[in-house]
Design a protein around this motif. Structure first.
Motif, mmCIF file in Angstrom:
data_model
loop_
_atom_site.group_PDB
_atom_site.id
_atom_site.type_symbol
_atom_site.label_atom_id
_atom_site.label_comp_id
_atom_site.label_asym_id
_atom_site.label_seq_id
_atom_site.Cartn_x
_atom_site.Cartn_y
_atom_site.Cartn_z
ATOM 1 N N VAL A 158 0.938 -1.329 0.028
ATOM 2 C CA VAL A 158 -0.071 -0.010 0.042
ATOM 3 C C VAL A 158 0.804 1.116 0.168
ATOM 4 C CG1 VAL A 158 -1.718 -1.039 1.083
ATOM 5 C CG2 VAL A 158 -0.293 -0.015 2.546
ATOM 6 N N ASP A 159 0.245 2.355 -0.278
ATOM 7 C CA ASP A 159 0.930 3.643 -0.619
ATOM 8 C C ASP A 159 0.899 4.643 0.477
ATOM 9 O OD1 ASP A 159 1.960 2.642 -3.105
ATOM 10 O OD2 ASP A 159 -0.073 3.144 -4.130
ATOM 11 N N SER A 160 -0.027 4.484 1.633
ATOM 12 C CA SER A 160 -0.175 5.509 2.623
ATOM 13 C C SER A 160 -0.526 4.951 4.093
ATOM 14 C CB SER A 160 -1.129 6.353 2.248
ATOM 15 O OG SER A 160 -2.560 5.758 2.410
ATOM 16 N N VAL A 195 -6.560 -0.078 6.362
ATOM 17 C CA VAL A 195 -7.599 -0.363 5.563
ATOM 18 C C VAL A 195 -7.039 -1.688 5.562
ATOM 19 C CG1 VAL A 195 -8.956 -0.564 3.508
ATOM 20 C CG2 VAL A 195 -8.253 1.789 4.394
ATOM 21 N N LEU A 196 -5.911 -2.168 5.028
ATOM 22 C CA LEU A 196 -5.434 -3.534 4.906
ATOM 23 C C LEU A 196 -5.414 -4.364 6.074
ATOM 24 C CD1 LEU A 196 -4.558 -5.674 2.815
ATOM 25 C CD2 LEU A 196 -2.216 -4.772 2.896
ATOM 26 N N ALA A 197 -4.999 -3.589 7.102
ATOM 27 C CA ALA A 197 -4.669 -4.296 8.401
ATOM 28 C C ALA A 197 -5.995 -4.738 8.956
ATOM 29 C CB ALA A 197 -3.998 -3.239 9.496
ATOM 30 N N SER A 198 -6.950 -4.058 8.830
ATOM 31 C CA SER A 198 -8.455 -4.234 9.317
ATOM 32 C C SER A 198 -8.998 -5.634 8.542
ATOM 33 C CB SER A 198 -9.309 -3.334 9.039
ATOM 34 O OG SER A 198 -9.860 -2.962 7.679
ATOM 35 N N ILE A 199 -8.574 -5.496 7.383
ATOM 36 C CA ILE A 199 -9.144 -6.593 6.740
ATOM 37 C C ILE A 199 -8.426 -8.051 7.260
ATOM 38 C CG2 ILE A 199 -9.370 -7.739 4.329
ATOM 39 C CD1 ILE A 199 -9.261 -5.122 3.154
ATOM 40 N N ILE A 200 -7.333 -8.033 7.307
ATOM 41 C CA ILE A 200 -6.414 -9.100 7.940
ATOM 42 C C ILE A 200 -6.889 -9.486 9.378
ATOM 43 C CG2 ILE A 200 -4.012 -9.781 8.805
ATOM 44 C CD1 ILE A 200 -3.060 -7.856 6.555
ATOM 45 N N ALA A 253 -1.686 -11.496 4.853
ATOM 46 C CA ALA A 253 -1.334 -10.408 4.306
ATOM 47 C C ALA A 253 -0.600 -10.788 3.073
ATOM 48 C CB ALA A 253 -0.227 -9.728 5.526
ATOM 49 N N SER A 254 0.267 -11.793 2.819
ATOM 50 C CA SER A 254 0.974 -12.243 1.576
ATOM 51 C C SER A 254 -0.218 -12.316 0.436
ATOM 52 C CB SER A 254 1.992 -13.320 1.685
ATOM 53 O OG SER A 254 1.026 -14.495 1.656
ATOM 54 N N VAL A 255 -1.199 -13.129 0.653
ATOM 55 C CA VAL A 255 -2.308 -13.226 -0.271
ATOM 56 C C VAL A 255 -2.759 -12.061 -0.681
ATOM 57 C CG1 VAL A 255 -4.368 -14.331 -0.775
ATOM 58 C CG2 VAL A 255 -2.849 -15.601 0.577
ATOM 59 N N PHE A 256 -3.151 -10.997 0.102
ATOM 60 C CA PHE A 256 -3.519 -9.647 -0.441
ATOM 61 C C PHE A 256 -2.259 -8.944 -1.141
ATOM 62 C CE2 PHE A 256 -6.674 -10.395 3.299
ATOM 63 C CZ PHE A 256 -7.605 -10.822 2.475
ATOM 64 N N ALA A 257 -1.429 -9.093 -0.538
ATOM 65 C CA ALA A 257 -0.426 -8.297 -1.331
ATOM 66 C C ALA A 257 -0.095 -8.791 -2.711
ATOM 67 C CB ALA A 257 1.117 -8.310 -0.374
ATOM 68 N N ILE A 298 -15.441 -4.880 -6.552
ATOM 69 C CA ILE A 298 -14.484 -3.733 -6.660
ATOM 70 C C ILE A 298 -12.900 -3.801 -6.782
ATOM 71 C CG2 ILE A 298 -16.057 -2.026 -5.603
ATOM 72 C CD1 ILE A 298 -14.241 -2.083 -3.258
ATOM 73 N N ASN A 299 -12.405 -3.094 -7.545
ATOM 74 C CA ASN A 299 -10.774 -3.338 -7.388
ATOM 75 C C ASN A 299 -10.305 -2.500 -6.524
ATOM 76 O OD1 ASN A 299 -10.970 -4.771 -10.054
ATOM 77 N ND2 ASN A 299 -10.971 -2.659 -11.134
ATOM 78 N N GLY A 300 -9.166 -3.285 -5.982
ATOM 79 C CA GLY A 300 -8.393 -2.572 -4.898
ATOM 80 C C GLY A 300 -8.992 -2.605 -3.488
ATOM 81 N N LEU A 301 -8.602 -1.735 -2.741
ATOM 82 C CA LEU A 301 -8.923 -1.763 -1.324
ATOM 83 C C LEU A 301 -10.504 -0.970 -1.186
ATOM 84 C CD1 LEU A 301 -5.675 -0.575 0.439
ATOM 85 C CD2 LEU A 301 -6.527 -2.771 0.695
ATOM 86 N N PRO A 302 -11.253 -1.187 -0.242
ATOM 87 C CA PRO A 302 -12.467 -0.577 0.241
ATOM 88 C C PRO A 302 -12.032 0.892 0.609
ATOM 89 C CG PRO A 302 -12.024 -2.002 1.954
ATOM 90 C CD PRO A 302 -11.146 -2.413 0.586
ATOM 91 N N PRO A 303 -12.969 1.653 0.763
ATOM 92 C CA PRO A 303 -12.419 3.103 0.987
ATOM 93 C C PRO A 303 -12.132 3.488 2.438
ATOM 94 C CG PRO A 303 -14.918 2.996 0.629
ATOM 95 C CD PRO A 303 -14.354 1.469 0.280
ATOM 96 N N THR A 304 -12.574 2.611 3.299
ATOM 97 C CA THR A 304 -12.195 2.779 4.791
ATOM 98 C C THR A 304 -12.012 1.580 5.565
ATOM 99 O OG1 THR A 304 -14.289 2.378 5.728
ATOM 100 C CG2 THR A 304 -14.063 4.551 4.802
ATOM 101 N N PRO A 305 -11.330 1.597 6.586
ATOM 102 C CA PRO A 305 -11.228 0.389 7.160
ATOM 103 C C PRO A 305 -12.446 -0.547 7.702
ATOM 104 C CG PRO A 305 -9.883 1.795 8.250
ATOM 105 C CD PRO A 305 -10.483 2.669 7.247
#
Length: 339
Positions: free
Chosen positions: A207-209, A215-220, A234-238, A280-287
């Protein structure tokens, strides 16, 4: 007997009597109130404007001291004034244990050594769940929803919600602290933690920010409760993000379903919402929840792996797969009960 000698003996008599009274007073005030095996601790409030007599009456009644050796509130007050230091007592909520004595009581109230309450805000829970928890917390004041709205407004247009911005841990507070103070502590703690983790991210961080890391950590956090799996999840999502593959995460999709009843259907998976990562592509808008530090670290430092899929097994963990074919076999085995 000379007058001088008589006066000396009279003075000595009163000195001996006084020493005896003081000795008994010290003994009297140093006796514990009760047996720890017979009584629970007393939690009582000492309001502003109340007198030391109020404290004595509360403790005497609770521990039934009138039935024990300490059987006189006037005596308790008299000795306490003489030896215990009952002036400048601070208002507050205090805990008096059966093993305490009057010296302990006056020391507590003079120092303002109030009972510390605590509320545990759990990782993986949502903001809504946290606000309900705060509203139910003992001796915590203010409406948590209103406090969250106030804090979010102060943060400006950067965030639509406090979701994911608060660090899960146990927060302690004194009686009549505000829910807003807990939320501010949780926000500031998350900011410090997020800055530390972000500064230590690896080159494989997808991720870039810092906010995207949340956001990604909340999914994990929602995908696994097993500590040893976080970096692998995390590696799967990466890996998926690296090739533009959709995350296809059930927890994100569920977060976007209004009034979710616990049953994720095909209709839910087909519905295009901002959180349906099947659409949708990529991450959702919020955690989608409050991530722990461990999940932040996993998102910032994912394992290197060949995996693009995972499915829950029958042990509480997950089976990881490299290909869709392997994944489908695992789904049939662990989700559809077919070999």
């Amino acid at each position: 007997m000379t007058l001088l000698k008589r006066l000396f003996l009279i003075a000595l008599f009163f000195i001996v009597i006084g020493a005896g009274v003081l000795g008994y007073g010290y003994y009297y005030l140093s006796q514990p109130f009760g047996s720890a095996h017979q009584n629970e601790a007393l939690v009582f409030e000492f309001p502003k404007g109340k007198h030391a007599r109020y404290v004595i009456e509360e403790i005497t009644e609770y521990y039934s001291l009138d039935k024990s050796v300490l059987n006189n509130t006037q005596l308790s007050y008299g000795f306490s004034r003489l030896l215990g230091g009952v002036s400048h007592l601070r208002a507050g909520v205090y805990e008096i244990k059966p093993t305490h004595n009057w010296f302990d009581v006056w020391r507590k109230l003079a120092n303002g050594d109030e009972l510390q309450f605590s509320v545990t805000l759990v990782e993986g829970h949502t903001l809504e769940q946290w606000l309900l928890k705060l509203n139910e917390a003992t001796y915590l004041t203010g409406n948590a929803k209103a406090a969250a709205d106030t804090l979010r407004a102060e943060l400006g247009a950067s965030y639509d919600s406090l979701e994911g911005l608060l660090l899960p841990e146990t927060y302690t507070y004194r009686a009549y602290s505000s829910a807003e103070s807990i939320l501010r502590d949780a926000y500031e703690s998350m900011q410090r933690t997020l800055a530390e983790v972000w500064s230590e991210r690896s080159d494989d961080c997808p991720v870039d920010s810092p906010y995207e890391l949340l956001v990604l950590a909340s999914i994990i956090e929602k995908e696994t409760g097993i500590a040893g799996e976080r970096s692998l999840v995390a590696s799967v999502f990466a890996n998926r993000l690296a090739i533009g593959m959709r995350l296809q995460s059930d927890p994100t999709t569920i977060y976007g379903v209004e009034n979710f009843d616990g049953n994720l259907t095909r209709a839910h998976l087909r519905e295009k919402t901002a959180y349906n990562t099947y659409r949708i592509n990529g991450l959702p808008p919020t955690p989608i929840a409050m991530p722990s530090r461990a999940s932040l670290e996993a998102a910032a430092n994912p394992d290197e792996s060949p995996y693009y899929y995972f499915v829950a097994d029958d042990t509480g963990g997950h089976v990881f797969s490299k290909t869709l074919e392997e994944h489908n076999k695992a789904v049939r085995r662990y989700q559809l009960n077919k070999e």
